[in-house]
Scaffold this motif. Sequence first.
Motif, PDB file in Angstrom:
ATOM      1  N   PRO A 187      -0.134   5.475   4.794  1.00 26.48           N
ATOM      2  CA  PRO A 187      -1.364   4.695   4.600  1.00 26.48           C
ATOM      3  C   PRO A 187      -2.033   4.350   5.931  1.00 26.48           C
ATOM      4  CG  PRO A 187       0.404   3.815   3.240  1.00 26.48           C
ATOM      5  CD  PRO A 187       1.020   4.831   4.170  1.00 26.48           C
ATOM      6  N   GLN A 188      -3.343   4.561   5.981  1.00 22.16           N
ATOM      7  CA  GLN A 188      -4.111   4.280   7.192  1.00 22.16           C
ATOM      8  C   GLN A 188      -4.829   2.937   7.138  1.00 22.16           C
ATOM      9  OE1 GLN A 188      -3.994   6.461   9.929  1.00 22.16           O
ATOM     10  NE2 GLN A 188      -2.368   7.239   8.625  1.00 22.16           N
ATOM     11  N   VAL A 189      -5.150   2.463   5.944  1.00 16.07           N
ATOM     12  CA  VAL A 189      -5.839   1.178   5.779  1.00 16.07           C
ATOM     13  C   VAL A 189      -4.852   0.223   5.119  1.00 16.07           C
ATOM     14  CG1 VAL A 189      -7.817  -0.011   4.776  1.00 16.07           C
ATOM     15  CG2 VAL A 189      -8.046   2.368   5.512  1.00 16.07           C
ATOM     16  N   VAL A 190      -4.308  -0.686   5.934  1.00 17.25           N
ATOM     17  CA  VAL A 190      -3.268  -1.602   5.455  1.00 17.25           C
ATOM     18  C   VAL A 190      -3.620  -3.010   5.929  1.00 17.25           C
ATOM     19  CG1 VAL A 190      -0.810  -2.151   5.525  1.00 17.25           C
ATOM     20  CG2 VAL A 190      -1.551   0.242   5.621  1.00 17.25           C
ATOM     21  N   PRO A 191      -3.759  -3.950   4.986  1.00 13.99           N
ATOM     22  CA  PRO A 191      -4.066  -5.314   5.412  1.00 13.99           C
ATOM     23  C   PRO A 191      -2.875  -5.952   6.126  1.00 13.99           C
ATOM     24  CG  PRO A 191      -3.808  -5.222   3.017  1.00 13.99           C
ATOM     25  CD  PRO A 191      -3.694  -3.818   3.535  1.00 13.99           C
ATOM     26  N   ALA A 192      -3.155  -6.915   6.983  1.00 15.21           N
ATOM     27  CA  ALA A 192      -2.106  -7.629   7.714  1.00 15.21           C
ATOM     28  C   ALA A 192      -1.114  -8.229   6.730  1.00 15.21           C
ATOM     29  CB  ALA A 192      -2.726  -8.722   8.576  1.00 15.21           C
ATOM     30  N   GLY A 193       0.160  -8.051   7.025  1.00 14.44           N
ATOM     31  CA  GLY A 193       1.211  -8.624   6.198  1.00 14.44           C
ATOM     32  C   GLY A 193       1.601  -7.808   4.986  1.00 14.44           C
ATOM     33  N   ALA A 194       0.898  -6.720   4.721  1.00 18.44           N
ATOM     34  CA  ALA A 194       1.207  -5.902   3.546  1.00 18.44           C
ATOM     35  C   ALA A 194       2.421  -5.023   3.816  1.00 18.44           C
ATOM     36  CB  ALA A 194       0.019  -5.031   3.163  1.00 18.44           C
ATOM     37  N   LEU A 195       3.144  -4.734   2.763  1.00 14.86           N
ATOM     38  CA  LEU A 195       4.209  -3.746   2.826  1.00 14.86           C
ATOM     39  C   LEU A 195       3.582  -2.363   2.746  1.00 14.86           C
ATOM     40  CD1 LEU A 195       6.510  -5.388   0.132  1.00 14.86           C
ATOM     41  CD2 LEU A 195       6.808  -5.529   2.612  1.00 14.86           C
ATOM     42  N   THR A 196       4.298  -1.357   3.215  1.00 14.49           N
ATOM     43  CA  THR A 196       3.824   0.021   3.061  1.00 14.49           C
ATOM     44  C   THR A 196       4.954   0.894   2.545  1.00 14.49           C
ATOM     45  OG1 THR A 196       4.333   0.599   5.349  1.00 14.49           O
ATOM     46  CG2 THR A 196       2.083  -0.125   4.889  1.00 14.49           C
ATOM     47  N   VAL A 197       4.556   1.906   1.798  1.00 19.53           N
ATOM     48  CA  VAL A 197       5.467   2.943   1.335  1.00 19.53           C
ATOM     49  C   VAL A 197       4.792   4.265   1.663  1.00 19.53           C
ATOM     50  CG1 VAL A 197       6.526   4.035  -0.676  1.00 19.53           C
ATOM     51  CG2 VAL A 197       6.403   1.534  -0.542  1.00 19.53           C
ATOM     52  N   VAL A 228       0.869  -1.174   0.000  1.00 22.87           N
ATOM     53  CA  VAL A 228       0.000   0.000   0.000  1.00 22.87           C
ATOM     54  C   VAL A 228       0.904   1.220   0.000  1.00 22.87           C
ATOM     55  CG1 VAL A 228      -1.853   1.245   1.167  1.00 22.87           C
ATOM     56  CG2 VAL A 228      -1.781  -1.262   1.272  1.00 22.87           C
ATOM     57  N   VAL A 229       0.739   2.057  -1.020  1.00 20.73           N
ATOM     58  CA  VAL A 229       1.573   3.240  -1.190  1.00 20.73           C
ATOM     59  C   VAL A 229       0.763   4.474  -0.810  1.00 20.73           C
ATOM     60  CG1 VAL A 229       2.893   4.643  -2.827  1.00 20.73           C
ATOM     61  CG2 VAL A 229       2.858   2.137  -3.059  1.00 20.73           C
ATOM     62  N   GLY A 230       1.239   5.187   0.190  1.00 22.94           N
ATOM     63  CA  GLY A 230       0.629   6.452   0.568  1.00 22.94           C
ATOM     64  C   GLY A 230       1.220   7.552  -0.289  1.00 22.94           C
ATOM     65  N   ASN A 231       0.416   8.091  -1.182  1.00 20.38           N
ATOM     66  CA  ASN A 231       0.879   9.130  -2.100  1.00 20.38           C
ATOM     67  C   ASN A 231       0.766  10.480  -1.393  1.00 20.38           C
ATOM     68  OD1 ASN A 231       1.914  10.079  -4.476  1.00 20.38           O
ATOM     69  ND2 ASN A 231       0.183   9.485  -5.752  1.00 20.38           N
TER      70      ASN A 231
END
Length: 148
Positions: A46-56, A39-42
């Motif tokens: 990011p506020q809504v992120v599924p379990a195990g997901a990467l974030t940027v 999930v990439v926060g542009n």
Amino acid sequence: MPRPRVDVVVLTMNDRPAEEAAAQATLLAQTGVDVRVVVVGNGCKPQVVPAGALTVCLPETIGIPGGHNAGAAALRDAGDPADWLYFVDNDATFPRPDVLARLVAEAERHPEAAWVQPRLTGPDDSTTPRRWVPRLRASNPGRGRSPQ
């Protein structure tokens, strides 16, 4: 035979939290494929992120292509990239649990194609708003385009 692996980039600006949670639920419910999500926060965290997901977390909005590229790079840098890469908007839901598997199968049937994509429809699953037709001068959103 192993299931196809699909890396998925979800781009967000945290502007649709309820829709985003619903969309991610349909993404995580996909069958017939193994899915890894970033999930990439542009311009946001990011506020809504599924379990195990990467974030940027991008410090500023860099546009859709830039956000997609940042997500693809994060998946690549995480190691063991999937054979398939899919980009999805934060509010796009999958109407069926086999959409990604069907897209992979279609791509495998057409190795000469640069990409495959589903036909996008509105919430009623029957209309296609003109703004979602990704081709210039296209009058029929249900008609595919052949390579030139």
